[in-house]
Design a protein around this motif. Structure first.
Motif, PDB file in Angstrom:
ATOM      1  N   LYS A 231       0.822  -1.213   0.000  1.00 51.94           N
ATOM      2  CA  LYS A 231       0.000   0.000   0.000  1.00 51.94           C
ATOM      3  C   LYS A 231       0.862   1.271   0.000  1.00 51.94           C
ATOM      4  CE  LYS A 231      -3.649  -2.305   2.662  1.00 51.94           C
ATOM      5  NZ  LYS A 231      -4.403  -2.305   3.943  1.00 51.94           N
ATOM      6  N   ALA A 232       2.053   1.192   0.586  1.00 54.23           N
ATOM      7  CA  ALA A 232       2.901   2.378   0.745  1.00 54.23           C
ATOM      8  C   ALA A 232       3.743   2.696  -0.490  1.00 54.23           C
ATOM      9  CB  ALA A 232       3.814   2.198   1.952  1.00 54.23           C
ATOM     10  N   LEU A 233       4.193   1.688  -1.191  1.00 58.75           N
ATOM     11  CA  LEU A 233       5.100   1.912  -2.314  1.00 58.75           C
ATOM     12  C   LEU A 233       4.524   2.784  -3.428  1.00 58.75           C
ATOM     13  CD1 LEU A 233       6.949  -1.523  -2.560  1.00 58.75           C
ATOM     14  CD2 LEU A 233       8.002   0.716  -2.210  1.00 58.75           C
ATOM     15  N   PRO A 234       3.245   2.629  -3.787  1.00 61.29           N
ATOM     16  CA  PRO A 234       2.708   3.523  -4.824  1.00 61.29           C
ATOM     17  C   PRO A 234       2.799   4.997  -4.430  1.00 61.29           C
ATOM     18  CG  PRO A 234       1.279   1.634  -4.540  1.00 61.29           C
ATOM     19  CD  PRO A 234       2.281   1.581  -3.427  1.00 61.29           C
ATOM     20  N   LYS A 235       2.632   5.310  -3.161  1.00 59.72           N
ATOM     21  CA  LYS A 235       2.739   6.690  -2.691  1.00 59.72           C
ATOM     22  C   LYS A 235       4.179   7.196  -2.804  1.00 59.72           C
ATOM     23  CE  LYS A 235      -1.022   5.948   0.616  1.00 59.72           C
ATOM     24  NZ  LYS A 235      -1.410   5.923   2.050  1.00 59.72           N
ATOM     25  N   MET A 236       5.120   6.321  -2.483  1.00 57.99           N
ATOM     26  CA  MET A 236       6.532   6.692  -2.594  1.00 57.99           C
ATOM     27  C   MET A 236       6.928   6.864  -4.060  1.00 57.99           C
ATOM     28  SD  MET A 236       7.985   4.124   0.380  1.00 57.99           S
ATOM     29  CE  MET A 236       9.678   4.723   0.378  1.00 57.99           C
ATOM     30  N   GLN A 237       6.386   6.007  -4.903  1.00 59.10           N
ATOM     31  CA  GLN A 237       6.651   6.105  -6.344  1.00 59.10           C
ATOM     32  C   GLN A 237       6.106   7.411  -6.903  1.00 59.10           C
ATOM     33  OE1 GLN A 237       4.898   2.932  -8.620  1.00 59.10           O
ATOM     34  NE2 GLN A 237       5.396   3.878 -10.594  1.00 59.10           N
TER      35      GLN A 237
END
Length: 209
Positions: free
Chosen positions: A71-77
């Protein structure tokens, strides 16, 4: 008459030998059966041991951590500005989804349905990354901070998967250990890639801002 006595005596010896052989074979079967029972019992003890429970607790922990990271990686991307970093996060998102599937496969190997146990460490690491995104404007400095946040995550996962692999190997769960090692290697590769991105471009650009 002498001939008949000799024959009778010989037959008696053969009969005794046959009975002894039969008794020995039965005894051997009994010992083998007892040995098999002990082996099965020991296996059961291992499955119910505190050592095994430690393994399962750590597996539940990393399962939650990986699902949270998905869930977090798309936000970091989305927050990253450097093309190399954007691509690295995209690739790691795909890999992380595969890591979730592997953990689920290991649960199946253990005869259990997948269960997640909240990982306080991963929640904290992801929260740090989210705070950085909210506080820092889009820039190379933000990218540098995102790399640091991502590598903190990678180092946690490397420690977790390395420990899980060791526990699985010690208990003789070879297939599970192989899956854990495969994920461990991929986490290490991601960590190296993030370092390369930081050292070849991001850190210099951030320093110049």
């Amino acid at each position: 008459m002498a001939t008949r006595k000799t024959a009778t005596k010989s037959n008696g010896k053969n009969g005794t030998t046959s009975r002894k052989s039969t008794t020995a074979a039965a005894s051997g079967r009994s010992r083998a059966g007892n040995s098999g029972s002990r082996s099965k019992s020991n296996g059961g003890d291992m499955e119910n041991s505190k050592f095994h429970q430690l393994f399962m607790d750590e597996l539940k922990d990393i399962y939650w951590a990986e699902k949270h990271l998905v869930k977090a990686l798309p936000k970091m991307q989305k927050a990253a500005t450097t093309t190399e970093l954007v691509n690295a996060f995209a690739d790691h998102l795909a890999a992380t989804k595969q890591h979730v599937s592997r953990v689920e496969e290991i649960f199946e190997m253990m005869g259990m349905r997948p269960v997640a146990k909240k990982c306080e460490a991963m929640e904290g690491l992801v929260s740090e990354a989210q705070e950085l995104i909210e506080e820092e404007e889009e820039s190379a400095v933000l990218d540098a901070g995102l790399i640091i946040a991502a590598q903190k995550v990678e180092h946690y996962e490397i420690a977790a998967y390395g420990s899980l692999r060791t526990l699985a190997t010690r208990m003789g769960h070879t297939d599970a250990a192989n899956l854990l090692e495969q994920t461990l290697d991929e986490e290490k590769e991601t960590d190296v890639l993030l370092t390369q991105i930081a050292e070849t471009s991001v850190n210099e650009e951030a320093l110049a801002e």
